[in-house]
Design a protein around this motif. Structure first.
Motif, PDB file in Angstrom:
ATOM      1  N   GLU A 148      -5.908   9.245  15.333  1.00 28.85           N
ATOM      2  CA  GLU A 148      -4.853   8.801  16.243  1.00 28.85           C
ATOM      3  C   GLU A 148      -4.428   7.345  15.997  1.00 28.85           C
ATOM      4  O   GLU A 148      -3.263   7.080  15.707  1.00 28.85           O
ATOM      5  N   THR A 149      -5.350   6.408  16.121  1.00 34.14           N
ATOM      6  CA  THR A 149      -4.996   4.992  16.094  1.00 34.14           C
ATOM      7  C   THR A 149      -4.476   4.534  14.739  1.00 34.14           C
ATOM      8  O   THR A 149      -3.383   3.976  14.634  1.00 34.14           O
ATOM      9  N   LYS A 150      -5.254   4.767  13.698  1.00 31.41           N
ATOM     10  CA  LYS A 150      -4.883   4.241  12.388  1.00 31.41           C
ATOM     11  C   LYS A 150      -3.623   4.891  11.810  1.00 31.41           C
ATOM     12  O   LYS A 150      -2.765   4.173  11.272  1.00 31.41           O
ATOM     13  N   PRO A 151      -3.468   6.218  11.883  1.00 30.43           N
ATOM     14  CA  PRO A 151      -2.226   6.787  11.323  1.00 30.43           C
ATOM     15  C   PRO A 151      -0.965   6.209  11.963  1.00 30.43           C
ATOM     16  O   PRO A 151       0.028   5.970  11.278  1.00 30.43           O
ATOM     17  N   LEU A 152      -1.008   5.976  13.245  1.00 31.89           N
ATOM     18  CA  LEU A 152       0.149   5.394  13.929  1.00 31.89           C
ATOM     19  C   LEU A 152       0.444   4.004  13.378  1.00 31.89           C
ATOM     20  O   LEU A 152       1.596   3.658  13.090  1.00 31.89           O
ATOM     21  N   LYS A 153      -0.599   3.202  13.192  1.00 32.23           N
ATOM     22  CA  LYS A 153      -0.410   1.843  12.676  1.00 32.23           C
ATOM     23  C   LYS A 153       0.025   1.860  11.213  1.00 32.23           C
ATOM     24  O   LYS A 153       0.880   1.076  10.801  1.00 32.23           O
ATOM     25  N   TYR A 154      -0.556   2.741  10.420  1.00 34.00           N
ATOM     26  CA  TYR A 154      -0.162   2.830   9.015  1.00 34.00           C
ATOM     27  C   TYR A 154       1.299   3.247   8.889  1.00 34.00           C
ATOM     28  O   TYR A 154       2.033   2.719   8.048  1.00 34.00           O
ATOM     29  N   ALA A 155       1.714   4.198   9.702  1.00 37.16           N
ATOM     30  CA  ALA A 155       3.106   4.661   9.650  1.00 37.16           C
ATOM     31  C   ALA A 155       4.058   3.539  10.041  1.00 37.16           C
ATOM     32  O   ALA A 155       5.069   3.307   9.371  1.00 37.16           O
ATOM     33  N   ARG A 156       3.742   2.841  11.120  1.00 37.29           N
ATOM     34  CA  ARG A 156       4.610   1.748  11.560  1.00 37.29           C
ATOM     35  C   ARG A 156       4.677   0.619  10.536  1.00 37.29           C
ATOM     36  O   ARG A 156       5.666  -0.097  10.449  1.00 37.29           O
ATOM     37  N   ALA A 157       3.610   0.479   9.738  1.00 33.96           N
ATOM     38  CA  ALA A 157       3.581  -0.547   8.691  1.00 33.96           C
ATOM     39  C   ALA A 157       4.321  -0.096   7.434  1.00 33.96           C
ATOM     40  O   ALA A 157       4.469  -0.877   6.500  1.00 33.96           O
ATOM     41  N   GLY A 158       4.758   1.174   7.404  1.00 28.04           N
ATOM     42  CA  GLY A 158       5.535   1.660   6.272  1.00 28.04           C
ATOM     43  C   GLY A 158       4.721   2.198   5.116  1.00 28.04           C
ATOM     44  O   GLY A 158       5.243   2.360   4.005  1.00 28.04           O
ATOM     45  N   ILE A 159       3.433   2.505   5.327  1.00 30.28           N
ATOM     46  CA  ILE A 159       2.604   3.080   4.267  1.00 30.28           C
ATOM     47  C   ILE A 159       3.039   4.525   4.056  1.00 30.28           C
ATOM     48  O   ILE A 159       2.973   5.345   4.975  1.00 30.28           O
ATOM     49  N   ALA A 160       3.489   4.828   2.852  1.00 27.89           N
ATOM     50  CA  ALA A 160       4.189   6.098   2.599  1.00 27.89           C
ATOM     51  C   ALA A 160       3.309   7.338   2.721  1.00 27.89           C
ATOM     52  O   ALA A 160       3.796   8.407   3.098  1.00 27.89           O
ATOM     53  N   HIS A 161       2.022   7.210   2.409  1.00 29.45           N
ATOM     54  CA  HIS A 161       1.152   8.389   2.397  1.00 29.45           C
ATOM     55  C   HIS A 161      -0.165   8.073   3.113  1.00 29.45           C
ATOM     56  O   HIS A 161      -0.726   6.981   2.947  1.00 29.45           O
ATOM     57  N   TYR A 162      -0.646   9.053   3.869  1.00 29.72           N
ATOM     58  CA  TYR A 162      -1.933   8.924   4.565  1.00 29.72           C
ATOM     59  C   TYR A 162      -2.695  10.226   4.413  1.00 29.72           C
ATOM     60  O   TYR A 162      -2.152  11.299   4.658  1.00 29.72           O
ATOM     61  N   TRP A 163      -3.951  10.122   3.958  1.00 32.00           N
ATOM     62  CA  TRP A 163      -4.819  11.296   3.864  1.00 32.00           C
ATOM     63  C   TRP A 163      -6.023  11.093   4.766  1.00 32.00           C
ATOM     64  O   TRP A 163      -6.664  10.045   4.743  1.00 32.00           O
ATOM     65  N   ARG A 164      -6.315  12.118   5.549  1.00 30.28           N
ATOM     66  CA  ARG A 164      -7.516  12.116   6.392  1.00 30.28           C
ATOM     67  C   ARG A 164      -8.466  13.184   5.858  1.00 30.28           C
ATOM     68  O   ARG A 164      -8.092  14.352   5.754  1.00 30.28           O
ATOM     69  N   VAL A 214       0.851  -1.200   0.000  1.00 32.22           N
ATOM     70  CA  VAL A 214       0.000   0.000   0.000  1.00 32.22           C
ATOM     71  C   VAL A 214       0.880   1.241   0.000  1.00 32.22           C
ATOM     72  O   VAL A 214       1.768   1.380   0.841  1.00 32.22           O
ATOM     73  N   THR A 215       0.616   2.149  -0.939  1.00 29.94           N
ATOM     74  CA  THR A 215       1.387   3.397  -0.988  1.00 29.94           C
ATOM     75  C   THR A 215       0.594   4.586  -0.451  1.00 29.94           C
ATOM     76  O   THR A 215       1.174   5.581  -0.031  1.00 29.94           O
ATOM     77  N   LEU A 216      -0.749   4.488  -0.440  1.00 25.22           N
ATOM     78  CA  LEU A 216      -1.606   5.556   0.088  1.00 25.22           C
ATOM     79  C   LEU A 216      -2.829   4.940   0.733  1.00 25.22           C
ATOM     80  O   LEU A 216      -3.472   4.056   0.150  1.00 25.22           O
ATOM     81  N   ALA A 217      -3.134   5.396   1.957  1.00 31.47           N
ATOM     82  CA  ALA A 217      -4.376   5.019   2.641  1.00 31.47           C
ATOM     83  C   ALA A 217      -5.170   6.297   2.897  1.00 31.47           C
ATOM     84  O   ALA A 217      -4.615   7.288   3.366  1.00 31.47           O
ATOM     85  N   ALA A 229       7.411   7.997  11.198  1.00 30.94           N
ATOM     86  CA  ALA A 229       6.234   8.718  11.653  1.00 30.94           C
ATOM     87  C   ALA A 229       5.781   9.638  10.522  1.00 30.94           C
ATOM     88  O   ALA A 229       6.580  10.019   9.657  1.00 30.94           O
ATOM     89  N   TYR A 230       4.499   9.995  10.530  1.00 32.71           N
ATOM     90  CA  TYR A 230       3.975  10.878   9.497  1.00 32.71           C
ATOM     91  C   TYR A 230       4.292  12.332   9.811  1.00 32.71           C
ATOM     92  O   TYR A 230       4.263  12.763  10.963  1.00 32.71           O
ATOM     93  N   THR A 231       4.569  13.076   8.749  1.00 29.13           N
ATOM     94  CA  THR A 231       4.726  14.517   8.850  1.00 29.13           C
ATOM     95  C   THR A 231       3.724  15.152   7.888  1.00 29.13           C
ATOM     96  O   THR A 231       3.463  14.614   6.801  1.00 29.13           O
ATOM     97  N   SER A 232       3.142  16.267   8.279  1.00 27.69           N
ATOM     98  CA  SER A 232       2.129  16.920   7.451  1.00 27.69           C
ATOM     99  C   SER A 232       2.755  17.509   6.194  1.00 27.69           C
ATOM    100  O   SER A 232       3.822  18.123   6.249  1.00 27.69           O
ATOM    101  N   VAL A 233       2.088  17.297   5.069  1.00 27.59           N
ATOM    102  CA  VAL A 233       2.520  17.942   3.824  1.00 27.59           C
ATOM    103  C   VAL A 233       1.481  18.952   3.353  1.00 27.59           C
ATOM    104  O   VAL A 233       1.628  19.525   2.285  1.00 27.59           O
TER     105      VAL A 233
END
Length: 199
Positions: free
Chosen positions: A129-145, A112-115, A166-170
């Motif tokens: 809170e919960t999902k972004p932490l898990k997605y980041a630890r799993a190595g998913i490169a991009h997360y959009w909320r 997965v490259t984007l969730a 960890a995720y950083t805001s873009v």
């Protein structure tokens, strides 16, 4: 003649010691649609709003039209993070080489490259809170909320910082979202609230 009151107990699945596992989602009977596994617990999703439905459809179709050939865009499909976590993002972008079996029920997180999660009233803490932490630890490169701000879509976009994992805001995007990763996109977010013809 009196009738004895019926006593019924809900037919909830009783978790095994240590909690449910990712494989259990495929074996448990009669689970509601879109059941997720978070930290070994089953999470049932409540009814979705019209905004949620339109936002999910918007991102699914827009990303499908823009994604390079090596990617697939899938809506509401679970991903394997680990033995006790199998969340279901609203939309994911995955490598096309893992989309090969019409009977598969999940994708590996490393593909997965984007969730994308569209926040609902009942999912606020999970999506923020919960999902972004898990997605980041799993190595998913991009997360959009995606949040509903008075009927308008606001997208909070994050990218994985590889050193800290960890995720950083873009950026926080309203009305228009122009990004270059995971691939170039220029999205008109105002279309999410647009009324369909005839409504």
């Amino acid at each position: 003649m009196s009738v004895a009151p019926r006593t019924s107990t809900p037919d909830w699945p009783i978790p095994p010691e240590g909690g449910w596992t990712a494989d259990d989602l495929d074996r448990l009977p009669n689970l509601p649609p879109h059941t997720e596994l978070i930290d070994g617990s089953l999470v049932f999703v409540g009814p979705q709003t019209l905004f949620h439905s339109r936002a999910v459809s918007f991102f699914e179709w827009q990303l499908q039209s823009l994604a390079p050939a090596e990617f697939e865009v899938i809506r509401e499909f679970t991903i394997d993070i680990d033995r006790q976590n199998r969340p279901e993002p609203d939309v994911i972008v995955v490598r096309g080489d893992v989309v090969d079996d019409p009977e598969q029920t999940r994708y590996p997180a490393e593909a997965v490259t984007l969730a994308i999660e569209v926040v609902s009233a009942e999912s606020v803490s999970r999506d923020r809170e919960t999902k972004p932490l898990k997605y980041a630890r799993a190595g998913i490169a991009h997360y959009w909320r995606v949040e509903n701000e008075k009927g308008l879509a606001v997208v909070h976009a994050f990218e994985l910082e590889p050193t800290t994992r960890a995720y950083t805001s873009v950026g926080i995007f309203r009305e228009r979202m122009k990004v270059s990763a995971p691939f170039p996109m220029d999205l008109d977010l105002t279309a999410i609230k647009a009324r369909r013809s005839g409504e």
